[in-house]
Design an enzyme around this catalytic site. Structure first.
Site, PDB file in Angstrom:
ATOM      1  N   HIS A 154       0.761  -1.110  -0.033  1.00 54.85           N
ATOM      2  CA  HIS A 154       0.054   0.075   0.130  1.00 54.85           C
ATOM      3  C   HIS A 154       0.908   1.204  -0.072  1.00 54.85           C
ATOM      4  O   HIS A 154       0.642   2.516  -0.673  1.00 54.85           O
ATOM      5  CB  HIS A 154      -0.848   0.127   1.319  1.00 54.85           C
ATOM      6  CG  HIS A 154      -2.208  -0.668   0.846  1.00 54.85           C
ATOM      7  ND1 HIS A 154      -2.434  -1.906   1.142  1.00 54.85           N
ATOM      8  CD2 HIS A 154      -3.499  -0.128   0.350  1.00 54.85           C
ATOM      9  CE1 HIS A 154      -3.734  -2.317   0.838  1.00 54.85           C
ATOM     10  NE2 HIS A 154      -4.270  -1.208   0.426  1.00 54.85           N
ATOM     11  N   LYS A 212      -9.685  -8.212   8.828  1.00 53.96           N
ATOM     12  CA  LYS A 212     -10.174  -8.306  10.015  1.00 53.96           C
ATOM     13  C   LYS A 212      -9.837  -7.242  10.898  1.00 53.96           C
ATOM     14  O   LYS A 212      -9.074  -6.599  10.795  1.00 53.96           O
ATOM     15  CB  LYS A 212      -9.612  -9.539  10.646  1.00 53.96           C
ATOM     16  CG  LYS A 212      -8.106  -9.997  10.909  1.00 53.96           C
ATOM     17  CD  LYS A 212      -7.723 -10.180  12.117  1.00 53.96           C
ATOM     18  CE  LYS A 212      -6.112 -10.148  12.178  1.00 53.96           C
ATOM     19  NZ  LYS A 212      -5.433 -10.056  13.514  1.00 53.96           N
TER      20      LYS A 212
END
Lengths: 282, 185
Positions: free
Chosen positions: B38, B103
């Protein structure tokens, strides 16, 4: 004078290798037993489904030797060395690192160690993190803990004020675990270190996660505190995987040591629902 | 709580249907990226460089799989904790990304971006990686191979089981579930 016993570091290397592989694929029996017990008490249907997935993962992982979690962790070792032991055939730290490196390569385990600033992956999962203790006797006890980053990140050391006392400790732990919520892969096992000093409290907290799940502290006051914290956490509703239920936490384990009159160190170490660790005595 | 089968790329219409708590069985191509990838993707965006994939309609899986055994497409491949991507997700959602799989909690900015640009955050079960990884039928590294587990992979998945966690209507499954089950011992 006690007789010195020679222990070959080659045996240490092999033991670490075996434990690292075993930990990655096979969940500790006490962890599974605690999860089965929690499943029986769980009232949320979604939570039961999450447990079903966890159990089927444990089965697939063990049968096919697929890691329980893709994050196979850094290798954390607690090494208790009897003072009458003399290590031969090399340096024990090199042997431990070699055992970890071989296991992570041969076992198709993820290599997760990296440079803290550039984030370049070292590709060998080294170095292992080794805590050494000198104890009486001529044995070597090694505990291998494969600690993942998700649960480790939901851990902290906080220097409380002595006046915060027992209630302050309970509140700090409960608030912290509930705030972490779904992040560390609940149901978790919470290790708490109270007292000693800054860094020693953290070592106690991690060590406490490795106690047999749910076995209360031998100190009745601490056992009471463990129970109180556990109930408060499980009343949060966070539940398995954070999807709601009565099982946010399987157990709270506290270790405590004397501290300075001016301090009240508190460390919280969070272990996820696979809590992978194995033990060997040489 | 509805159940849907969906195939990527996802459209605004797909996303609007979904409500927090719904189950989705996702098929098609998804892309993996976590922290290091990212950082590079967003840096490339800022410099106006080409990205490893066009985020439009795509779903990004926050995962760093374990190595594949011979003959298997992938090793264990469960979700990583998503909050570490809080600063990146809104940027890519604004560029058309329709979903992320991970999550744990994400930020209010991520929730706002899901509402504004019609996107969804899907939760998977952490620590059930051997089972979750079985939905992956094919995997190929398409960028940053030197990042090892953090390289960007193109995955083909079949019926990957997911929960809608943040929907495009501002709902949050974690908050809803916690509220429902608090003080029930």
């Amino acid at each position: 004078m006690a007789k010195v016993r020679e222990v070959s570091v080659k045996d240490v290397e092999q033991a670490v290798y075996k434990m690292a592989l075993d930990a990655a694929y096979h969940i500790p029996e006490d962890v599974l037993a605690a999860e089965k017990e929690a499943y029986a008490k769980e009232k949320s249907e979604v939570a039961k489904k999450v447990f079903d997935t966890i159990f089927s993962n444990i089965e697939v992982s063990s049968k096919e030797e697929f890691p329980l979690c893709q994050d196979t962790g850094l290798g954390i070792l607690f090494v208790e060395v009897g003072q009458d032991v003399h290590f031969v055939d090399g340096y024990i730290v090199d042997a431990i690192n070699s055992g970890v490196e071989r296991a992570y390569k041969d076992g198709y385990l993820r290599k997760s160690s990296c440079h803290p600033l550039t984030r370049a992956n070292y590709g060998n999962n080294l170095p292992a993190i080794i805590h050494t203790f000198v104890v009486p006797g001529d044995k070597v006890k090694i505990v291998f803990d494969a600690k993942g980053g998700g649960s480790e990140s939901m851990s902290k050391v906080q220097m409380l004020k002595p006046a915060d006392g027992r209630d302050g400790i309970v509140k700090t732990v409960v608030d912290w675990v509930i705030e972490a919520g779904p992040n560390p892969c609940p149901p978790t096992i919470i290790g708490v270190g109270i007292g000693a000093d800054f860094e020693r409290s953290a070592v106690m907290a991690k060590h406490a996660t490795l106690r047999k799940v749910g076995e209360p502290s031998t100190d009745p006051d601490l056992a009471d505190m463990e129970k109180e914290i556990l109930t408060k956490i499980n009343n949060s509703g966070v539940g398995p995987a954070g999807l709601g239920g009565l099982t946010t936490c399987l157990a709270v384990h506290i270790e405590m040591e004397p501290c300075h009159i001016a301090t009240l160190p508190l460390a919280i170490n969070t272990a996820c629902h696979v809590n992978r660790h194995k033990e060997t005595e040489l | 709580m509805a159940e849907y089968k969906m195939t990527t790329p996802l459209s605004d219409e797909d996303i609007i249907k979904l409500k927090a708590g719904d189950s989705v069985f996702l098929s098609g191509v998804i892309y993996t990226a976590r922290d290091a990838a990212h950082m590079r993707i967003v840096a490339s965006l800022e410099k106006g460089e080409d990205l490893p994939f066009d985020p439009k309609g795509q779903v990004i899986y926050y995962v760093g799989p374990s190595p594949a055994r011979p003959g298997k497409p992938i090793g264990s491949a469960g979700p990583t904790t998503s909050y570490r991507m809080n600063s990146f997700a809104p940027i890519l959602i604004a560029k058309g990304q329709k979903g992320m799989i991970g999550k744990g909690k994400m930020s209010q900015e991520v929730k706002d971006a899901c509402v504004k640009y019609k996107a969804c955050y899907f939760a998977s079960i952490g620590g059930a990686a051997a089972v979750v990884g079985q939905a992956v039928k094919k995997a190929e590294i398409i960028a940053y191979p030197e990042l090892g587990p953090e390289a960007v992979r193109r995955l083909e998945v079949e019926d990957m089981p997911l929960f809608v966690c943040y929907d495009s209507h501002g709902n949050d499954l974690y908050e809803m579930a916690k509220k429902e089950w608090a003080n029930r011992l």
